[in-house]
Design a protein around this motif. Structure first.
Motif, PDB file in Angstrom:
ATOM      1  N   ILE A   1     -12.167 -32.534  24.351  1.00 31.46           N
ATOM      2  CA  ILE A   1     -11.589 -34.063  23.232  1.00 31.46           C
ATOM      3  C   ILE A   1     -11.041 -34.948  23.759  1.00 31.46           C
ATOM      4  N   ASP A   2      -9.470 -34.561  24.353  1.00 28.86           N
ATOM      5  CA  ASP A   2      -8.908 -34.805  25.392  1.00 28.86           C
ATOM      6  C   ASP A   2      -9.486 -36.287  26.270  1.00 28.86           C
ATOM      7  N   SER A   3     -10.466 -35.625  26.947  1.00 29.25           N
ATOM      8  CA  SER A   3     -11.322 -36.767  27.744  1.00 29.25           C
ATOM      9  C   SER A   3     -12.209 -37.659  27.320  1.00 29.25           C
ATOM     10  N   ASN A   4     -12.711 -37.552  25.275  1.00 29.90           N
ATOM     11  CA  ASN A   4     -13.675 -38.024  25.274  1.00 29.90           C
ATOM     12  C   ASN A   4     -13.246 -38.980  23.755  1.00 29.90           C
ATOM     13  N   HIS A   5     -12.908 -37.778  23.083  1.00 28.25           N
ATOM     14  CA  HIS A   5     -11.683 -38.936  21.890  1.00 28.25           C
ATOM     15  C   HIS A   5     -10.543 -38.854  21.338  1.00 28.25           C
TER      16      HIS A   5
ATOM     17  N   THR B   1     -22.478 -20.399  11.872  1.00 27.65           N
ATOM     18  CA  THR B   1     -23.352 -21.448  12.390  1.00 27.65           C
ATOM     19  C   THR B   1     -23.166 -22.336  10.801  1.00 27.65           C
ATOM     20  N   LEU B   2     -23.081 -21.116   9.762  1.00 31.30           N
ATOM     21  CA  LEU B   2     -22.214 -21.799   8.182  1.00 31.30           C
ATOM     22  C   LEU B   2     -21.759 -22.418   8.522  1.00 31.30           C
ATOM     23  N   GLY B   3     -20.492 -22.964   9.510  1.00 27.39           N
ATOM     24  CA  GLY B   3     -19.454 -24.144   9.002  1.00 27.39           C
ATOM     25  C   GLY B   3     -19.912 -24.944   9.676  1.00 27.39           C
ATOM     26  N   LEU B   4     -20.704 -25.029  10.606  1.00 25.23           N
ATOM     27  CA  LEU B   4     -21.324 -25.898  11.497  1.00 25.23           C
ATOM     28  C   LEU B   4     -21.932 -26.699  10.722  1.00 25.23           C
ATOM     29  N   SER B   5     -22.201 -26.338   9.531  1.00 23.91           N
ATOM     30  CA  SER B   5     -23.669 -27.080   8.734  1.00 23.91           C
ATOM     31  C   SER B   5     -22.922 -27.859   7.998  1.00 23.91           C
ATOM     32  N   ARG B   6     -21.431 -27.665   7.762  1.00 25.19           N
ATOM     33  CA  ARG B   6     -20.757 -28.322   6.765  1.00 25.19           C
ATOM     34  C   ARG B   6     -20.600 -29.767   7.306  1.00 25.19           C
ATOM     35  N   CYS B   7     -20.717 -30.445   8.768  1.00 27.75           N
ATOM     36  CA  CYS B   7     -20.335 -31.442   9.129  1.00 27.75           C
ATOM     37  C   CYS B   7     -21.330 -32.622   9.550  1.00 27.75           C
ATOM     38  N   PRO B   8     -21.784 -33.236   8.858  1.00 27.08           N
ATOM     39  CA  PRO B   8     -22.580 -34.100   8.278  1.00 27.08           C
ATOM     40  C   PRO B   8     -22.941 -35.234   9.237  1.00 27.08           C
ATOM     41  N   ASN B   9     -21.587 -35.823   9.355  1.00 27.25           N
ATOM     42  CA  ASN B   9     -21.594 -37.082   9.930  1.00 27.25           C
ATOM     43  C   ASN B   9     -20.329 -36.952  10.566  1.00 27.25           C
ATOM     44  N   PRO B  10     -19.950 -36.144  11.783  1.00 25.79           N
ATOM     45  CA  PRO B  10     -18.650 -36.108  12.402  1.00 25.79           C
ATOM     46  C   PRO B  10     -18.882 -37.259  13.641  1.00 25.79           C
ATOM     47  N   ALA B  11     -17.199 -37.182  14.533  1.00 24.42           N
ATOM     48  CA  ALA B  11     -18.068 -38.294  15.111  1.00 24.42           C
ATOM     49  C   ALA B  11     -17.992 -37.456  16.866  1.00 24.42           C
ATOM     50  N   ALA B  12     -17.846 -35.759  16.848  1.00 27.12           N
ATOM     51  CA  ALA B  12     -18.606 -35.380  17.160  1.00 27.12           C
ATOM     52  C   ALA B  12     -17.848 -33.776  16.681  1.00 27.12           C
ATOM     53  N   LEU B  13     -18.959 -32.751  17.515  1.00 32.19           N
ATOM     54  CA  LEU B  13     -18.942 -31.479  16.465  1.00 32.19           C
ATOM     55  C   LEU B  13     -18.815 -30.400  17.417  1.00 32.19           C
ATOM     56  N   LEU B  14     -17.365 -29.367  17.690  1.00 32.73           N
ATOM     57  CA  LEU B  14     -17.608 -28.359  18.551  1.00 32.73           C
ATOM     58  C   LEU B  14     -17.256 -27.479  17.639  1.00 32.73           C
ATOM     59  N   ALA B  15     -17.925 -26.593  18.610  1.00 39.57           N
ATOM     60  CA  ALA B  15     -17.926 -24.513  18.078  1.00 39.57           C
ATOM     61  C   ALA B  15     -17.037 -23.901  20.043  1.00 39.57           C
ATOM     62  N   VAL B  16     -15.786 -23.185  18.868  1.00 39.93           N
ATOM     63  CA  VAL B  16     -14.492 -22.908  19.237  1.00 39.93           C
ATOM     64  C   VAL B  16     -14.547 -21.531  19.231  1.00 39.93           C
ATOM     65  N   SER B  17     -14.025 -20.895  20.236  1.00 40.80           N
ATOM     66  CA  SER B  17     -13.290 -19.265  20.115  1.00 40.80           C
ATOM     67  C   SER B  17     -12.664 -19.138  20.781  1.00 40.80           C
ATOM     68  N   ALA B  18     -11.833 -18.065  21.627  1.00 43.05           N
ATOM     69  CA  ALA B  18     -11.109 -18.133  22.481  1.00 43.05           C
ATOM     70  C   ALA B  18     -11.410 -18.237  23.833  1.00 43.05           C
ATOM     71  N   LEU B  19     -12.780 -17.960  24.346  1.00 45.82           N
ATOM     72  CA  LEU B  19     -13.033 -18.207  25.185  1.00 45.82           C
ATOM     73  C   LEU B  19     -13.713 -19.832  25.551  1.00 45.82           C
ATOM     74  N   ASN B  20     -13.440 -20.315  24.878  1.00 44.34           N
ATOM     75  CA  ASN B  20     -13.372 -22.104  25.606  1.00 44.34           C
ATOM     76  C   ASN B  20     -12.910 -22.813  24.568  1.00 44.34           C
TER      77      ASN B  20
ATOM     78  N   ILE C   1     -13.838 -35.798  14.414  1.00 50.19           N
ATOM     79  CA  ILE C   1     -13.581 -34.928  15.670  1.00 50.19           C
ATOM     80  C   ILE C   1     -13.546 -33.217  14.832  1.00 50.19           C
ATOM     81  N   VAL C   2     -14.710 -33.327  14.666  1.00 53.46           N
ATOM     82  CA  VAL C   2     -14.952 -31.539  14.043  1.00 53.46           C
ATOM     83  C   VAL C   2     -15.262 -30.581  15.181  1.00 53.46           C
ATOM     84  N   VAL C   3     -13.185 -29.845  14.965  1.00 53.08           N
ATOM     85  CA  VAL C   3     -14.279 -27.958  15.294  1.00 53.08           C
ATOM     86  C   VAL C   3     -13.766 -26.976  14.223  1.00 53.08           C
TER      87      VAL C   3
END
Length: 226
Positions: free
Chosen positions: A126-130, A99-118, A15-17
């Motif tokens: 993550i707890d529910s799915n992985h 958005t550059l950081g997201l591009s650094r993850c070519p083969n994650p089990a799952a990929l999430l974008a996070v700020s304090a809002l969410n 999982i990559v956050v």
């Protein structure tokens, strides 16, 4: 679990956050709140422009060196998103860090974008799915806010109860670091984040995860209620 910076090598199959509090993924969360259906996250402004050439009906948002390029529809600003008419629209977002950081993850089990809002919704997703999958949290900035948010998320995933007030304090400390950097720049090159900070500090206002799907040259985020 690991918390790393942008230069770290990211193992596959985790999982990559990816965290960007000031301001990319706060901007994305507010856009989803306003009715955006998906966000194509580009690793650079030029890739973003290329995507808009392919999909001219989409709005192009983001920044270069913190400032909105002249040919972008909106900047990297949650305040701007909060007043825009976006219901049913699709966006293309290009920023220096998030958005550059997201591009650094070519083969994650799952990929999430996070700020304090969410951040809380991301932990629930993550707890529910992985729940049993190892995860890596990438802090896309060098300033305090992303690292404090990463530790807050890690504590949630470990079953702890971190204090929201501590997260807000860390975000404001990061904002002060940004301000000191901007003060050394010519006035015309200084991003104005004053109207954005209240959004960046609004912990858990967004009850959805922002889940990424890796494409050839970008990542598509969608909103998943949690």
């Amino acid at each position: 679990m690991s918390i790393v910076g942008m230069d770290a090598e990211i193992p596959t199959g985790r999982i990559v956050v990816v965290i960007d509090v000031i301001r990319a993924f706060t901007t994305a969360a507010v856009a989803f709140e306003r009715g955006v259906t998906e966000i194509a996250c580009a690793p650079s402004a030029d890739v973003g422009r290329g995507l808009r050439g392919l999909y001219p009906d989409r709005l192009l948002i983001g920044e270069v060196n913190g400032l909105k390029p002249a040919d972008f529809d909106f900047g990297n600003s949650p305040f701007e998103m909060s007043t825009a008419r976006l219901d049913g629209r699709r966006l293309i977002q290009a920023t220096s860090n998030g958005t550059l950081g997201l591009s650094r993850c070519p083969n994650p089990a799952a990929l999430l974008a996070v700020s304090a809002l969410n951040v809380g919704a991301a932990a629930r997703w993550i707890d529910s799915n992985h729940a049993d999958t190892p995860y890596t949290i990438i802090c896309t900035g060098r300033t305090t806010e992303d690292w404090v948010c990463a530790r807050y998320l890690a504590d949630l995933l470990d079953g702890s109860a971190p204090r929201r007030a501590d997260l807000v304090t860390g975000i404001m400390d990061g904002a002060a670091e940004h301000a000191r950097h901007y003060a050394r720049l010519p006035a015309s090159e200084r991003p104005d984040t004053s109207r954005d900070l209240s959004f960046c500090c609004d912990v858990d206002r967004s009850a959805f995860a922002m889940v990424g799907e890796v494409r050839k040259d970008h990542v598509v985020l969608t909103r998943v209620p949690c």
